[in-house]
Design a protein around this motif. Structure first.
Motif, PDB file in Angstrom:
ATOM      1  N   ASN A  36      -1.855  -0.336  10.674  1.00  0.00           N
ATOM      2  CA  ASN A  36      -2.338  -0.407  12.070  1.00  0.00           C
ATOM      3  C   ASN A  36      -2.076   0.881  12.815  1.00  0.00           C
ATOM      4  OD1 ASN A  36      -3.443  -1.136  14.560  1.00  0.00           O
ATOM      5  ND2 ASN A  36      -1.526  -2.428  15.208  1.00  0.00           N
ATOM      6  N   SER A  37      -3.253   1.774  12.451  1.00  0.00           N
ATOM      7  CA  SER A  37      -2.831   3.261  12.889  1.00  0.00           C
ATOM      8  C   SER A  37      -4.450   3.618  13.171  1.00  0.00           C
ATOM      9  CB  SER A  37      -2.334   4.086  11.978  1.00  0.00           C
ATOM     10  OG  SER A  37      -3.389   4.466  10.844  1.00  0.00           O
ATOM     11  N   ALA A  38      -4.584   4.784  13.770  1.00  0.00           N
ATOM     12  CA  ALA A  38      -5.743   5.491  13.994  1.00  0.00           C
ATOM     13  C   ALA A  38      -6.741   5.639  12.779  1.00  0.00           C
ATOM     14  CB  ALA A  38      -5.577   6.972  14.745  1.00  0.00           C
ATOM     15  N   ASN A  39      -6.075   5.847  11.725  1.00  0.00           N
ATOM     16  CA  ASN A  39      -6.688   6.063  10.499  1.00  0.00           C
ATOM     17  C   ASN A  39      -7.094   4.834   9.600  1.00  0.00           C
ATOM     18  OD1 ASN A  39      -6.910   8.812  10.827  1.00  0.00           O
ATOM     19  ND2 ASN A  39      -4.764   9.135  10.041  1.00  0.00           N
ATOM     20  N   HIS A  40      -6.082   3.948   9.613  1.00  0.00           N
ATOM     21  CA  HIS A  40      -6.323   2.674   8.915  1.00  0.00           C
ATOM     22  C   HIS A  40      -6.001   1.378   9.587  1.00  0.00           C
ATOM     23  CE1 HIS A  40      -6.842   5.211   5.320  1.00  0.00           C
ATOM     24  NE2 HIS A  40      -5.842   5.708   5.613  1.00  0.00           N
ATOM     25  N   LYS A  92      13.443   2.963 -13.228  1.00  0.00           N
ATOM     26  CA  LYS A  92      12.378   3.873 -13.904  1.00  0.00           C
ATOM     27  C   LYS A  92      11.990   4.832 -12.831  1.00  0.00           C
ATOM     28  CE  LYS A  92      10.896   1.376 -18.045  1.00  0.00           C
ATOM     29  NZ  LYS A  92       9.821   0.860 -18.664  1.00  0.00           N
ATOM     30  N   LYS A  93      11.637   6.121 -13.018  1.00  0.00           N
ATOM     31  CA  LYS A  93      11.295   7.143 -12.259  1.00  0.00           C
ATOM     32  C   LYS A  93       9.961   6.455 -11.290  1.00  0.00           C
ATOM     33  CE  LYS A  93      10.118  11.903 -11.757  1.00  0.00           C
ATOM     34  NZ  LYS A  93      10.336  12.097 -10.321  1.00  0.00           N
ATOM     35  N   THR A  94       8.954   6.038 -12.170  1.00  0.00           N
ATOM     36  CA  THR A  94       7.860   5.664 -11.504  1.00  0.00           C
ATOM     37  C   THR A  94       7.571   4.176 -11.951  1.00  0.00           C
ATOM     38  OG1 THR A  94       6.131   6.496 -12.946  1.00  0.00           O
ATOM     39  CG2 THR A  94       6.739   7.719 -11.183  1.00  0.00           C
ATOM     40  N   ARG A  95       6.983   3.316 -11.077  1.00  0.00           N
ATOM     41  CA  ARG A  95       6.698   1.830 -11.622  1.00  0.00           C
ATOM     42  C   ARG A  95       5.241   1.468 -10.928  1.00  0.00           C
ATOM     43  NH1 ARG A  95      11.539   3.205  -8.698  1.00  0.00           N
ATOM     44  NH2 ARG A  95      11.484   1.608  -7.448  1.00  0.00           N
ATOM     45  N   ASP A  96       4.443   1.107 -11.799  1.00  0.00           N
ATOM     46  CA  ASP A  96       2.948   0.805 -11.408  1.00  0.00           C
ATOM     47  C   ASP A  96       3.155  -0.702 -11.194  1.00  0.00           C
ATOM     48  OD1 ASP A  96       2.050   3.342 -11.622  1.00  0.00           O
ATOM     49  OD2 ASP A  96       1.060   2.863 -13.664  1.00  0.00           O
ATOM     50  N   ILE A  97       2.329  -0.890 -10.076  1.00  0.00           N
ATOM     51  CA  ILE A  97       2.146  -2.633  -9.630  1.00  0.00           C
ATOM     52  C   ILE A  97       0.809  -2.711  -9.233  1.00  0.00           C
ATOM     53  CG2 ILE A  97       4.581  -3.272  -9.158  1.00  0.00           C
ATOM     54  CD1 ILE A  97       3.826  -2.733  -6.137  1.00  0.00           C
ATOM     55  N   SER A  98       0.288  -4.134  -9.224  1.00  0.00           N
ATOM     56  CA  SER A  98      -1.332  -4.175  -8.873  1.00  0.00           C
ATOM     57  C   SER A  98      -1.564  -4.344  -7.772  1.00  0.00           C
ATOM     58  CB  SER A  98      -1.760  -5.317  -9.659  1.00  0.00           C
ATOM     59  OG  SER A  98      -1.591  -5.023 -11.269  1.00  0.00           O
ATOM     60  N   VAL A  99      -2.533  -3.712  -7.153  1.00  0.00           N
ATOM     61  CA  VAL A  99      -3.253  -4.014  -5.741  1.00  0.00           C
ATOM     62  C   VAL A  99      -4.361  -5.333  -6.231  1.00  0.00           C
ATOM     63  CG1 VAL A  99      -4.643  -3.351  -4.023  1.00  0.00           C
ATOM     64  CG2 VAL A  99      -2.938  -1.943  -4.832  1.00  0.00           C
ATOM     65  N   THR A 100      -4.008  -6.535  -5.707  1.00  0.00           N
ATOM     66  CA  THR A 100      -4.846  -7.657  -6.145  1.00  0.00           C
ATOM     67  C   THR A 100      -5.747  -7.696  -5.121  1.00  0.00           C
ATOM     68  OG1 THR A 100      -2.940  -9.179  -5.002  1.00  0.00           O
ATOM     69  CG2 THR A 100      -2.811  -8.310  -7.461  1.00  0.00           C
ATOM     70  N   GLY A 101      -5.696  -7.359  -3.838  1.00  0.00           N
ATOM     71  CA  GLY A 101      -6.860  -7.704  -2.631  1.00  0.00           C
ATOM     72  C   GLY A 101      -6.605  -6.822  -1.741  1.00  0.00           C
ATOM     73  N   GLY A 102      -7.411  -6.959  -0.579  1.00  0.00           N
ATOM     74  CA  GLY A 102      -7.101  -6.318   0.671  1.00  0.00           C
ATOM     75  C   GLY A 102      -8.315  -6.980   1.742  1.00  0.00           C
ATOM     76  N   THR A 103      -7.824  -6.527   2.998  1.00  0.00           N
ATOM     77  CA  THR A 103      -8.812  -6.974   4.086  1.00  0.00           C
ATOM     78  C   THR A 103      -9.112  -5.682   4.980  1.00  0.00           C
ATOM     79  OG1 THR A 103      -6.900  -7.563   5.553  1.00  0.00           O
ATOM     80  CG2 THR A 103      -7.612  -9.335   4.055  1.00  0.00           C
ATOM     81  N   GLY A 104      -9.759  -5.917   6.004  1.00  0.00           N
ATOM     82  CA  GLY A 104     -10.213  -4.829   6.838  1.00  0.00           C
ATOM     83  C   GLY A 104     -10.750  -3.516   6.073  1.00  0.00           C
ATOM     84  N   ASP A 105     -10.185  -2.428   6.428  1.00  0.00           N
ATOM     85  CA  ASP A 105     -10.667  -1.131   5.722  1.00  0.00           C
ATOM     86  C   ASP A 105     -10.622  -1.067   4.434  1.00  0.00           C
ATOM     87  OD1 ASP A 105     -11.085  -0.096   8.535  1.00  0.00           O
ATOM     88  OD2 ASP A 105      -9.396   1.353   8.272  1.00  0.00           O
ATOM     89  N   PHE A 106      -9.676  -2.379   3.831  1.00  0.00           N
ATOM     90  CA  PHE A 106      -9.523  -2.434   2.322  1.00  0.00           C
ATOM     91  C   PHE A 106     -10.001  -3.744   1.880  1.00  0.00           C
ATOM     92  CE2 PHE A 106      -6.102  -0.264   4.345  1.00  0.00           C
ATOM     93  CZ  PHE A 106      -6.088   1.178   4.133  1.00  0.00           C
TER      94      PHE A 106
END
Lengths: 183, 183, 183
Positions: free
Chosen positions: B119-123, B137-151
């Motif tokens: 919730n900002s000026a950009n998003h 672990k140094k980096t871990r990948d997880i899934s973006v499964t959905g979104g609303t609004g700008d996403f």
């Protein structure tokens, strides 16, 4: 000559379709549903009628009353009847089953994770949803992340409205599901 | 003749686009975000500052201290501020809200299920994620499964790094979200 | 003339591919896996062997025994070995890690949310699933909502069968995963 053009265009498009990052515009949904579901929280005295129960809470809280502090930390499991209109006593077309967790410290917002399991003449299958439910807003969008049966591999948006509520014990939600990916 | 070629190619491609099983190659993301979020676990003495709380644990454990045994069975709900840099006191652009469950018996790995509510000026909008977080672990990948609004309807990968931590009470995560499906 | 036809067809198709609501037909999967996983619930006496534990339950229930009433309200976290055949003692190719919540009051159905974390010569990566598991049915379909590594951005359906069980303490699931979106 025409054949060469066709082949060139053919392979060019095939390459484009399969390799470009997907950037789509939002058009009309390919499928559309309106459902109601009804939640009656167990409060220690309504075991027969209750459709949901608090099963976790922060240190010191009990499980028959939502906490103060915007219910932060309460995890509720539910098995709610789903109807096609706003009447709790209408013939159910399925169940809404899963959980919500109140996850905000200064307002009423829940993480929602559940399935619609529909079983009626018109629909057989499940719809899996997940998202944020800021319950005081008039409408809230959550994501449809998958489905089975009639909703095989579907994706879309479920828009939730609180249709009625009585204190902390009963509430009814209206949900409008728009699928933008159908199979 | 040209018209016939065009029509032939047209319908051939239309059929291909809609019916082939999807097999895509990974190219540049269509949208890209870097965020930081900050988690302060309630330990019985920091109610005012805490942004998260243990709400479930195996038999015999209490809710103000993560269990031994790699915290197996601890369920934590969180309401963490999200910032654009690594400073806890920067102006938040939203919240990361949801839960994690330590689900491994011989190392520190959690199931993560939460939403970014920006919730900002950009998003403006939510991003729903789910996946496995092997925290060492140094980096871990997880899934973006959905979104609303700008996403709206977005999908992608969120790559998480532990940016800082202090014992079991404070940690800061850097997350880089690459969307490969935008709408 | 041929060039004009090509351009016309090109842009027409490009527009179609990117703007039509997606309506796909189900064809052969682009990837296919069969896995087994093994769950041993902690009952207060099997700490060494147990791969899962009850971590939440309704008011009045304890955490070493699934509740009566179809286990409604029990939340179980698990860290189960994954094998390529039905032998618990085969070399694991990964873990199935996450949680299930019994969410039905008149039969045994659970909300399932977990990850397969595969780590073998053939597969490196995670598969994130969510859905409804009506455990008494012969086969149950749940949604694959995302993946990482070899399963980057994949979607599909996981079909679960109960392959064996011993009372409430041990069960073995066979899962057949068909991916319909590969990258």
């Amino acid at each position: 000559m025409g054949a060469k053009v066709a082949l060139f265009v053919f392979f060019t498009f095939f390459a484009l379709c399969s390799t470009f990052p997907l950037q789509r515009k939002q058009y009309a949904p390919c499928k559309h549903l309106v459902l109601f579901f009804h939640d009656i929280i167990y409060n220690g005295r309504n075991a027969l009628n209750a459709t949901s129960a608090i099963i976790a809470a922060p240190q010191g809280a009990n499980l028959t009353k939502l906490t103060n502090n915007f219910h932060f930390g309460n995890l509720v499991v539910f098995d709610d009847p789903v109807t096609l209109d706003n009447n709790l006593h209408s013939e159910p077309v399925g169940r809404a089953q899963g959980f919500y967790i109140y996850d905000t410290k200064n307002t009423y917002t829940a993480y929602l994770g559940f399935n619609f399991a529909l079983n009626s003449a018109n629909h057989q299958g499940t719809i899996t949803v997940a998202g944020a439910d800021p319950t005081l807003k008039k409408t809230r969008d959550i994501s449809v992340t998958g489905g089975t049966g009639d909703f095989f591999m579907h994706r879309g948006i479920a828009t939730i409205m609180t249709d009625a509520f009585e204190g902390d014990v009963y509430f009814r939600l209206r949900v409008e599901i728009k699928f933008y990916e159908c199979w």
